[in-house]
Motif scaffolding. Structure first.
Motif, mmCIF file in Angstrom:
data_model
loop_
_atom_site.group_PDB
_atom_site.id
_atom_site.type_symbol
_atom_site.label_atom_id
_atom_site.label_comp_id
_atom_site.label_asym_id
_atom_site.label_seq_id
_atom_site.Cartn_x
_atom_site.Cartn_y
_atom_site.Cartn_z
ATOM 1 N N LYS A 6 0.847 -1.192 0.000
ATOM 2 C CA LYS A 6 0.000 0.000 0.000
ATOM 3 C C LYS A 6 0.884 1.245 0.000
ATOM 4 C CE LYS A 6 -3.601 2.703 0.439
ATOM 5 N NZ LYS A 6 -4.524 2.967 -0.702
ATOM 6 N N SER A 41 -7.620 -0.376 -1.407
ATOM 7 C CA SER A 41 -6.861 -1.017 -0.335
ATOM 8 C C SER A 41 -6.242 -2.318 -0.836
ATOM 9 C CB SER A 41 -7.791 -1.322 0.853
ATOM 10 O OG SER A 41 -8.802 -2.247 0.454
ATOM 11 N N LYS A 43 -6.952 -5.252 0.190
ATOM 12 C CA LYS A 43 -8.034 -6.225 0.020
ATOM 13 C C LYS A 43 -8.962 -5.871 -1.140
ATOM 14 C CE LYS A 43 -8.248 -7.904 4.801
ATOM 15 N NZ LYS A 43 -9.126 -8.093 5.995
ATOM 16 N N ASP A 44 -9.110 -4.592 -1.392
ATOM 17 C CA ASP A 44 -10.016 -4.153 -2.458
ATOM 18 C C ASP A 44 -9.331 -3.078 -3.314
ATOM 19 O OD1 ASP A 44 -12.259 -3.859 -4.035
ATOM 20 O OD2 ASP A 44 -13.271 -2.507 -2.641
ATOM 21 N N GLY A 85 -11.557 -6.070 -7.789
ATOM 22 C CA GLY A 85 -10.390 -6.504 -7.040
ATOM 23 C C GLY A 85 -9.318 -7.209 -7.844
#
Length: 216
Positions: A6, A41, A43-44, A85
């Motif tokens: 990230k 993010s 995760k997404d 995603g």
């Protein structure tokens, strides 16, 4: 499979130094071997950038003086949009497709154009984009934001501008001779914004605009 990292940007209006500080640590890695999530993010993810980019190269130098710039296009990267995603393949989301989608589905929306104009000057998306056909408007804008940032690094900003510890030049390799050629400081994102300005007009087709402003 690339394990993403990230990349948090605190100042999106002027993100270049923050990006340079992070990417510089990975400059010796293989092409596209490090993926940073820049929108969404882990995760997404919505948009990622892969570094180092193909335009980046280590220069062949005859001297190793203190002020020698050992790198070219040091902060080139590849922009990778995601859908549900998952990273889209390069052929699924080309810059050509982005421009054709703008012409066909978004050029008539004044609200979208207002948001896009604001993003051009500030890197910020000022309000929620309207629902439009074609590419999801939010994904369109977020992807274009990072394409523009990439263009600034490759054609407009020198190492002094981004306060990079590693000094670099703007250059390319001549395909015929194999030798390095300096690239003059260009307009960066301005060239591509000019294309959008023409595409917004009803009297210009995409093919005509490409002849007026060569993209590559």
């Amino acid at each position: 499979m690339i394990k993403p990292i990230k990349l948090q940007i605190n100042n999106i209006n002027n993100p270049y130094h923050e990006i340079a500080v992070t990417l510089e640590k990975y400059k010796n890695r293989k092409t596209y071997s490090v993926r940073f999530i820049v929108e969404g993010s882990i995760k997404d993810p919505i948009v990622a950038i892969d570094y180092p980019g193909r335009k980046m190269f280590k220069r062949v130098l005859k001297t190793n003086r203190k002020n020698t710039r050992k790198w070219a296009n040091l902060f080139d990267f590849r922009v990778v949009p995601h859908q549900k995603g998952k990273a889209l393949r390069p052929e699924e989301f080309t810059f050509d497709k982005l421009l054709v989608d703008f012409k066909d589905n978004k050029s008539g929306s004044e609200k979208f154009w207002e948001i896009l104009q604001g993003m051009y000057y500030t890197n910020r998306i000022s309000k929620k984009p309207p629902k439009l056909k074609g590419i999801n408007p939010e994904l369109f804008l977020l992807t274009l934001r990072w394409i523009w940032i990439e263009e600034d690094f490759n054609y407009r900003l020198k190492w002094e501008d981004v306060q990079s510890k590693a000094k670099y030049v703007l250059a390319k390799i001549n395909k015929k001779t194999g030798k390095e050629q300096a690239v003059s400081r260009g307009a960066g994102r301005a060239k591509f914004f000019a294309v959008l300005v023409l595409l917004k007009r009803k009297d210009f087709s995409y093919e005509e605009v490409k002849k007026i402003i060569p993209l590559y």
